[in-house]
Design a protein around this motif. Sequence first.
Motif, PDB file in Angstrom:
ATOM      1  N   SER A 216       3.220   4.175   9.229  1.00 45.43           N
ATOM      2  CA  SER A 216       3.787   4.205   7.879  1.00 45.43           C
ATOM      3  C   SER A 216       4.668   2.991   7.612  1.00 45.43           C
ATOM      4  O   SER A 216       4.818   2.559   6.481  1.00 45.43           O
TER       5      SER A 216
ATOM      6  N   ASN B  81       0.324  -0.257   5.337  1.00 44.94           N
ATOM      7  CA  ASN B  81       0.893   0.682   4.385  1.00 44.94           C
ATOM      8  C   ASN B  81       1.652  -0.040   3.273  1.00 44.94           C
ATOM      9  O   ASN B  81       1.624   0.383   2.116  1.00 44.94           O
ATOM     10  N   VAL B  82       2.307  -1.122   3.629  1.00 47.97           N
ATOM     11  CA  VAL B  82       3.035  -1.878   2.606  1.00 47.97           C
ATOM     12  C   VAL B  82       2.041  -2.518   1.640  1.00 47.97           C
ATOM     13  O   VAL B  82       2.272  -2.563   0.431  1.00 47.97           O
TER      14      VAL B  82
ATOM     15  N   LYS C 268       0.989   0.074  -0.702  1.00 46.77           N
ATOM     16  CA  LYS C 268       2.032   0.317  -1.704  1.00 46.77           C
ATOM     17  C   LYS C 268       1.970  -0.723  -2.819  1.00 46.77           C
ATOM     18  O   LYS C 268       2.149  -0.396  -3.988  1.00 46.77           O
TER      19      LYS C 268
ATOM     20  N   GLU D  84      -0.887   0.066  -5.056  1.00 43.66           N
ATOM     21  CA  GLU D  84      -0.569   1.199  -5.937  1.00 43.66           C
ATOM     22  C   GLU D  84       0.362   0.783  -7.064  1.00 43.66           C
ATOM     23  O   GLU D  84       0.220   1.223  -8.209  1.00 43.66           O
ATOM     24  N   CYS D  85       1.314  -0.058  -6.706  1.00 44.14           N
ATOM     25  CA  CYS D  85       2.266  -0.545  -7.705  1.00 44.14           C
ATOM     26  C   CYS D  85       1.524  -1.329  -8.780  1.00 44.14           C
ATOM     27  O   CYS D  85       1.786  -1.188  -9.975  1.00 44.14           O
TER      28      CYS D  85
ATOM     29  N   ASP E 186      11.793  -2.494  -0.806  1.00 39.95           N
ATOM     30  CA  ASP E 186      11.053  -1.958  -1.950  1.00 39.95           C
ATOM     31  C   ASP E 186      10.910  -2.982  -3.062  1.00 39.95           C
ATOM     32  O   ASP E 186       9.876  -3.080  -3.710  1.00 39.95           O
TER      33      ASP E 186
ATOM     34  N   ILE F 153       7.993  -5.474  -3.054  1.00 39.81           N
ATOM     35  CA  ILE F 153       6.723  -5.047  -3.643  1.00 39.81           C
ATOM     36  C   ILE F 153       6.725  -5.289  -5.147  1.00 39.81           C
ATOM     37  O   ILE F 153       5.736  -5.762  -5.708  1.00 39.81           O
TER      38      ILE F 153
ATOM     39  N   CYS G  17       4.195  -7.708  -7.226  1.00 41.02           N
ATOM     40  CA  CYS G  17       3.472  -7.165  -8.366  1.00 41.02           C
ATOM     41  C   CYS G  17       3.756  -8.014  -9.608  1.00 41.02           C
ATOM     42  O   CYS G  17       2.849  -8.329 -10.386  1.00 41.02           O
TER      43      CYS G  17
ATOM     44  N   GLN H 168       9.387   2.064 -12.132  1.00 42.39           N
ATOM     45  CA  GLN H 168       9.041   2.770 -10.906  1.00 42.39           C
ATOM     46  C   GLN H 168      10.074   3.841 -10.604  1.00 42.39           C
ATOM     47  O   GLN H 168       9.763   4.977 -10.301  1.00 42.39           O
TER      48      GLN H 168
ATOM     49  N   ASN I 125       9.715   7.863 -10.398  1.00 38.21           N
ATOM     50  CA  ASN I 125       9.902   8.587  -9.140  1.00 38.21           C
ATOM     51  C   ASN I 125      11.195   9.392  -9.080  1.00 38.21           C
ATOM     52  O   ASN I 125      11.460  10.068  -8.094  1.00 38.21           O
TER      53      ASN I 125
END
Lengths: 203, 422
Positions: free
Chosen positions: B265, B270-271, B274, B277-278, B333, B336, B340, B384, B388
Amino acid sequence: MAKKTYDLLFKLLLIGDSGVGKTCILFRFSDNHFTTTFISTIGIDFKIKTVELRGKKIKLQIWDTAGQERFHTITTSYYRGAMGIMLVYDITNEKTFDDIVKWLRNIDEHANEDVEKMILGNKCDMEEKRVVSKERGEAIAREHSIRFMETSAKANINIDRAFSELAEAILDKTSGREADADHARIAVERRPSRAPPTRACCT
Amino acid sequence: MSLQKARIQVFDEALGKDVIDLEYLRELAFQGIPDANGLRPLVWRILLLYLPLEKNLWKSTLQQKRQHYRNYIEEIIVSPGGPSDHPLNVSPDSSWSAYFKDNEVLLQIDKDVRRLCPDISFFQLATEFPCPEIAYSNGVKRLHRRVQQSVLRFSTLERRGLGVAKLSNEIRRKDTHAGDYAPLREGREAHWEVVERMLFLYAKLNPGQGYVQGMNEIIGPIYHTFACDPNIEYRRYAEADCFFCFTNLMAEIRDFYIRTLDESSSGINNVMVKLSECLKKNDPMIWNLLEVQELRPQYYSFRWLTLLLSQEFSLPDLERIWDTLFADAKRFDFLICICCAMMYLIRHEILHGDFASNVKLLQNFPPMDVSLILNKALDISKKQNRVNFTVCTLDPTRPCLVGCTRTGATHSRRVAGNSATS
Ligand SMILES: Nc1nc2c(ncn2[C@@H]2O[C@H](COP(=O)(O)OP(=O)(O)OP(=O)(O)O)[C@@H](O)[C@H]2O)c(=O)[nH]1
Ligand SMILES: [Mg+2]
């Protein structure tokens, strides 16, 4: 979307230990220039060059991978789509030559079975620092039925030739397949016994 | 009062407290640390949790850490001791083999530090503060000497067990191809030699990680910032302080560098997921196009993320970006969001590009005002966080990151390999 300006697209991959000169080779080929100041490749890099072979425009999509062990999970995922692989060692560094075997095993595990391979002994401009003789390079290539050349990205020796020979080998295979399925099968069967051209260079 | 002066004052006030309010300092630094009075190197030391928040502890902490570092150099490089140095040594083979194993690591480091930031001359210049035990050792203790030996004379050395000094003479004669990175004369040391030493010590002290390519790209900018500190008392210890800051930073990102953790993870895959997904959430059109073109995130974002963008921007721009990253409490975080935002800001080109031109574009991110990227990233991050329902560490009343960025040298550091013929 860009217009299709080529007849064929070949995907090539450069592999080999860190520091053997993969990025320099590719840069020499794509931009005809040499610089000692490359940063190390992290992950994977990408270049495109269109060449003409037998009247066909061939777009070479070349992936330059990072050499260090850590990046292997990332880089081996590119083997699958590759039609040609250049495996590079450094003639001034024994270990990079010893590792050829390891890289060949990687190819066997991850690449298509009929991928065209070529071994390059790079930095052949540094004769005074040579530790791997050309004969040893030729021998390992013969043993695995792979093409072999000594190159220098710095002195621009055999760089274009290496790429066009690899592209030509792929072209042989593809056009054979296109023209006649039987022929292709024969070509594939014949392949292992075909002696690789181990040409003189760097002399 | 100019904006710059006002910002300096705000920082000075925050740093003037007996106990520094980390939350507040993070908020300030998030918007960029002024490029003056050595503020950046000082604030980075705090954000990277090297300097404690209680200022009365600074002196003793620094003294202690810097002494530790001197000891590392002494024990690991200057006089590694052990059986190998003892004349009555009974097992020369084992100590020699450890020596050669180290040299393999060193060889990789050596190649990389010589390729560090080729577009600026800084790393080739002499440091004001060389390590005397090494700089005045007749070249014997210089780390790169060790690898030149192992490359050229590995077998000879192993077989005959020649003295190191003798060999280094032999090599010196042979080495005609040193280029810009020729060792400086006795008593002087280049900055790249300092970086080489830090990375070697790190690899020795963290055998689980060793040295992984890319670490050079993380430590380089930190060291550059510290070694350019206008305050000489800090500059003098740039190396030791940088070593510990780098160690702390690596503790947070080291999983990116460990192959066996790729799928975990905290691992790099995984990053990358992410980020994907972002992007999907914030720009579904681009995301979709890249899916259709089968342009996988690892083609570009592997490097972006593992190196914290260090190869994508010029050094001054990178420093500005790292102000924000180091200030991010939930490291990383915001990284990311930045990635993006970078993609969003070139969405027009992406939409008109085919696979090949898009890979090229993403692997050679075009020059751009970083404040544009950071502001867009902030938008994304706010969105984001709203989605969340996580607590936003930023002051929501702040409209954007005020521009204390320096533009100018906006070209990417990946200069040499940028152009490509097609
Ligand atoms: N003399 C000489 N040096 C070369 C030649 N090719 C590369 N080099 C040198 O070798 C060093 C490493 O070359 P790179 O192309 O960066 O090596 P790489 O294989 O891409 O390494 P990684 O990206 O770490 O996997 C460069 O700094 C060059 O100075 C060559 O043909 N002759
Ligand atoms: Mg490379």
